[in-house]
Design a protein around this motif. Structure first.
Motif, PDB file in Angstrom:
ATOM      1  N   GLY A  39       5.720   0.307  -9.940  1.00  0.00           N
ATOM      2  CA  GLY A  39       5.629  -1.064 -10.417  1.00  0.00           C
ATOM      3  C   GLY A  39       4.802  -1.964  -9.517  1.00  0.00           C
ATOM      4  O   GLY A  39       4.588  -3.139  -9.842  1.00  0.00           O
ATOM      5  N   PHE A  40       4.315  -1.438  -8.394  1.00  0.00           N
ATOM      6  CA  PHE A  40       3.524  -2.227  -7.464  1.00  0.00           C
ATOM      7  C   PHE A  40       2.189  -1.527  -7.216  1.00  0.00           C
ATOM      8  O   PHE A  40       2.159  -0.328  -6.951  1.00  0.00           O
ATOM      9  CB  PHE A  40       4.259  -2.435  -6.139  1.00  0.00           C
ATOM     10  N   ALA A  41       1.110  -2.286  -7.286  1.00  0.00           N
ATOM     11  CA  ALA A  41      -0.224  -1.711  -7.078  1.00  0.00           C
ATOM     12  C   ALA A  41      -0.493  -1.420  -5.611  1.00  0.00           C
ATOM     13  O   ALA A  41      -1.206  -0.472  -5.278  1.00  0.00           O
ATOM     14  CB  ALA A  41      -1.297  -2.652  -7.633  1.00  0.00           C
ATOM     15  N   THR A  42       0.076  -2.252  -4.721  1.00  0.00           N
ATOM     16  CA  THR A  42      -0.157  -2.087  -3.284  1.00  0.00           C
ATOM     17  C   THR A  42       1.139  -2.354  -2.526  1.00  0.00           C
ATOM     18  O   THR A  42       2.085  -2.952  -3.066  1.00  0.00           O
ATOM     19  CB  THR A  42      -1.220  -3.083  -2.765  1.00  0.00           C
ATOM     20  N   TRP A  43       1.151  -1.959  -1.256  1.00  0.00           N
ATOM     21  CA  TRP A  43       2.289  -2.273  -0.400  1.00  0.00           C
ATOM     22  C   TRP A  43       2.382  -3.774  -0.161  1.00  0.00           C
ATOM     23  O   TRP A  43       3.471  -4.320  -0.029  1.00  0.00           O
ATOM     24  CB  TRP A  43       2.207  -1.513   0.921  1.00  0.00           C
ATOM     25  N   GLN A  44       1.225  -4.454  -0.126  1.00  0.00           N
ATOM     26  CA  GLN A  44       1.237  -5.903   0.054  1.00  0.00           C
ATOM     27  C   GLN A  44       1.929  -6.578  -1.136  1.00  0.00           C
ATOM     28  O   GLN A  44       2.683  -7.534  -0.958  1.00  0.00           O
ATOM     29  CB  GLN A  44      -0.187  -6.449   0.237  1.00  0.00           C
ATOM     30  N   ASP A  45       1.668  -6.074  -2.358  1.00  0.00           N
ATOM     31  CA  ASP A  45       2.349  -6.614  -3.547  1.00  0.00           C
ATOM     32  C   ASP A  45       3.856  -6.417  -3.427  1.00  0.00           C
ATOM     33  O   ASP A  45       4.640  -7.315  -3.719  1.00  0.00           O
ATOM     34  CB  ASP A  45       1.851  -5.938  -4.827  1.00  0.00           C
ATOM     35  N   TYR A  46       4.258  -5.231  -3.000  1.00  0.00           N
ATOM     36  CA  TYR A  46       5.687  -4.955  -2.828  1.00  0.00           C
ATOM     37  C   TYR A  46       6.281  -5.892  -1.774  1.00  0.00           C
ATOM     38  O   TYR A  46       7.341  -6.484  -1.980  1.00  0.00           O
ATOM     39  CB  TYR A  46       5.904  -3.494  -2.420  1.00  0.00           C
ATOM     40  N   ASP A  47       5.586  -6.030  -0.652  1.00  0.00           N
ATOM     41  CA  ASP A  47       6.081  -6.867   0.440  1.00  0.00           C
ATOM     42  C   ASP A  47       6.279  -8.311  -0.023  1.00  0.00           C
ATOM     43  O   ASP A  47       7.276  -8.951   0.314  1.00  0.00           O
ATOM     44  CB  ASP A  47       5.107  -6.801   1.620  1.00  0.00           C
ATOM     45  N   ARG A  48       5.343  -8.815  -0.819  1.00  0.00           N
ATOM     46  CA  ARG A  48       5.457 -10.195  -1.321  1.00  0.00           C
ATOM     47  C   ARG A  48       6.640 -10.360  -2.273  1.00  0.00           C
ATOM     48  O   ARG A  48       7.108 -11.474  -2.479  1.00  0.00           O
ATOM     49  CB  ARG A  48       4.158 -10.620  -2.009  1.00  0.00           C
ATOM     50  N   SER A  49       7.144  -9.259  -2.837  1.00  0.00           N
ATOM     51  CA  SER A  49       8.279  -9.347  -3.753  1.00  0.00           C
ATOM     52  C   SER A  49       9.612  -9.485  -3.011  1.00  0.00           C
ATOM     53  O   SER A  49      10.634  -9.803  -3.620  1.00  0.00           O
ATOM     54  CB  SER A  49       8.336  -8.113  -4.658  1.00  0.00           C
TER      55      SER A  49
END
Length: 146
Positions: A39-49
Protein backbone atom coordinates in the motif's frame (compact mmCIF):
# COMPACT_ATOMS: atom_id res chain seq x y z
CA UNK A 1 11.69 -30.43 23.39
CA UNK A 2 11.44 -26.81 22.17
CA UNK A 3 11.37 -26.09 18.44
CA UNK A 4 14.74 -24.71 17.30
CA UNK A 5 14.79 -21.09 16.19
CA UNK A 6 15.26 -20.84 12.43
CA UNK A 7 15.47 -17.07 12.04
CA UNK A 8 16.61 -14.14 14.12
CA UNK A 9 17.09 -10.42 13.70
CA UNK A 10 20.05 -8.35 14.85
CA UNK A 11 18.99 -4.95 16.23
CA UNK A 12 21.24 -1.89 16.43
CA UNK A 13 20.45 1.11 18.60
CA UNK A 14 21.42 4.40 16.98
CA UNK A 15 21.29 8.11 17.66
CA UNK A 16 21.20 9.42 14.09
CA UNK A 17 18.60 8.58 11.46
CA UNK A 18 18.38 4.77 11.36
CA UNK A 19 18.23 4.80 7.57
CA UNK A 20 21.80 6.15 7.39
CA UNK A 21 23.20 3.31 9.53
CA UNK A 22 21.09 0.74 7.64
CA UNK A 23 22.48 1.91 4.32
CA UNK A 24 26.05 1.69 5.69
CA UNK A 25 25.47 -1.96 6.69
CA UNK A 26 23.85 -2.67 3.30
CA UNK A 27 27.08 -1.53 1.65
CA UNK A 28 29.21 -3.49 4.11
CA UNK A 29 27.32 -6.78 3.74
CA UNK A 30 25.76 -6.56 0.28
CA UNK A 31 22.31 -6.36 1.89
CA UNK A 32 19.27 -4.58 0.45
CA UNK A 33 16.49 -2.36 1.73
CA UNK A 34 13.30 -4.47 1.60
CA UNK A 35 10.24 -3.35 -0.32
CA UNK A 36 7.98 -0.94 1.60
CA UNK A 37 4.83 -2.30 3.24
CA UNK A 38 1.91 -3.12 0.97
CA UNK A 39 0.00 0.00 0.00
CA UNK A 40 3.03 2.30 0.08
CA UNK A 41 5.17 3.25 -2.92
CA UNK A 42 8.21 4.17 -0.81
CA UNK A 43 9.49 3.91 2.75
CA UNK A 44 9.18 7.70 2.97
CA UNK A 45 5.44 7.38 2.18
CA UNK A 46 5.11 4.75 4.91
CA UNK A 47 7.07 6.89 7.38
CA UNK A 48 4.80 9.89 6.73
CA UNK A 49 1.79 7.70 7.59
CA UNK A 50 3.07 7.21 11.16
CA UNK A 51 2.40 9.49 14.09
CA UNK A 52 5.04 12.26 14.17
CA UNK A 53 6.62 10.81 17.32
CA UNK A 54 7.30 7.53 15.45
CA UNK A 55 8.52 8.91 12.14
CA UNK A 56 12.13 8.04 11.39
CA UNK A 57 12.53 5.78 14.41
CA UNK A 58 13.39 2.55 12.58
CA UNK A 59 14.77 1.11 9.36
CA UNK A 60 15.79 -2.37 8.23
CA UNK A 61 17.91 -4.18 5.67
CA UNK A 62 17.89 -7.79 4.53
CA UNK A 63 20.14 -10.35 2.92
CA UNK A 64 18.95 -10.67 -0.69
CA UNK A 65 19.71 -14.41 -0.59
CA UNK A 66 17.50 -14.88 2.47
CA UNK A 67 20.29 -16.67 4.34
CA UNK A 68 21.60 -13.97 6.68
CA UNK A 69 19.61 -12.36 9.48
CA UNK A 70 17.52 -9.23 9.01
CA UNK A 71 19.18 -6.15 10.50
CA UNK A 72 16.99 -3.59 12.24
CA UNK A 73 18.12 -0.11 13.26
CA UNK A 74 16.18 1.79 15.89
CA UNK A 75 16.66 5.32 17.12
CA UNK A 76 17.19 5.62 20.87
CA UNK A 77 17.55 8.79 22.94
CA UNK A 78 20.74 7.86 24.79
CA UNK A 79 24.25 7.94 23.33
CA UNK A 80 26.50 4.90 23.14
CA UNK A 81 28.74 5.04 26.20
CA UNK A 82 30.55 1.70 26.50
CA UNK A 83 32.01 -1.07 24.36
CA UNK A 84 29.48 -3.42 22.80
CA UNK A 85 29.08 -6.70 24.69
CA UNK A 86 28.17 -8.39 21.39
CA UNK A 87 29.64 -7.58 18.00
CA UNK A 88 29.49 -8.93 14.47
CA UNK A 89 32.45 -10.69 12.86
CA UNK A 90 32.32 -9.91 9.14
CA UNK A 91 33.95 -12.91 7.46
CA UNK A 92 35.93 -11.46 4.55
CA UNK A 93 39.04 -13.66 4.67
CA UNK A 94 37.66 -17.12 5.47
CA UNK A 95 40.19 -19.80 4.56
CA UNK A 96 43.02 -17.33 3.95
CA UNK A 97 46.17 -17.21 6.06
CA UNK A 98 49.31 -15.13 6.40
CA UNK A 99 49.97 -12.28 3.97
CA UNK A 100 47.07 -13.28 1.72
CA UNK A 101 44.67 -12.93 4.66
CA UNK A 102 46.17 -9.59 5.71
CA UNK A 103 45.82 -8.26 2.15
CA UNK A 104 42.13 -9.24 2.01
CA UNK A 105 41.47 -7.68 5.43
CA UNK A 106 43.30 -4.46 4.53
CA UNK A 107 41.45 -4.15 1.21
CA UNK A 108 38.06 -4.47 2.91
CA UNK A 109 39.15 -2.11 5.69
CA UNK A 110 40.05 0.53 3.08
CA UNK A 111 36.66 0.11 1.37
CA UNK A 112 34.77 0.47 4.65
CA UNK A 113 36.86 3.41 5.83
CA UNK A 114 35.83 5.21 2.64
CA UNK A 115 32.19 4.58 3.67
CA UNK A 116 32.78 6.19 7.08
CA UNK A 117 33.90 3.25 9.24
CA UNK A 118 36.84 3.68 11.61
CA UNK A 119 39.76 1.31 11.92
CA UNK A 120 40.54 0.58 15.59
CA UNK A 121 43.42 -1.88 15.41
CA UNK A 122 44.91 -4.89 13.68
CA UNK A 123 45.09 -8.03 15.81
CA UNK A 124 47.93 -10.09 14.34
CA UNK A 125 47.79 -13.87 14.13
CA UNK A 126 49.12 -15.87 17.05
CA UNK A 127 49.28 -19.57 17.91
CA UNK A 128 45.50 -19.74 18.39
CA UNK A 129 43.88 -17.16 16.09
CA UNK A 130 44.26 -15.72 12.61
CA UNK A 131 44.62 -11.97 12.08
CA UNK A 132 41.56 -9.71 12.18
CA UNK A 133 40.88 -5.96 12.11
CA UNK A 134 38.72 -4.35 14.81
CA UNK A 135 36.58 -1.53 13.40
CA UNK A 136 33.69 0.77 14.28
CA UNK A 137 30.72 1.59 12.08
CA UNK A 138 29.51 5.15 11.48
CA UNK A 139 27.81 5.22 14.92
CA UNK A 140 30.73 3.71 16.82
CA UNK A 141 29.46 0.11 17.02
CA UNK A 142 32.36 -2.35 17.09
CA UNK A 143 32.74 -5.13 14.54
CA UNK A 144 35.62 -7.25 13.33
CA UNK A 145 36.84 -8.01 9.85
CA UNK A 146 37.70 -11.67 10.16
Amino acid sequence: MPTPIKQFQVTFDCANPPERLARFWCELLGYEIPAPPKGFATWQDYDRSLLPAHQGEGFACVDPTGVGPRLYFQRVPEDKTVKNRVHLDVRVATGLTGEERLAALEAECARLTALGATRVRLLRADADYESCIVMRDIEGNEFCLD
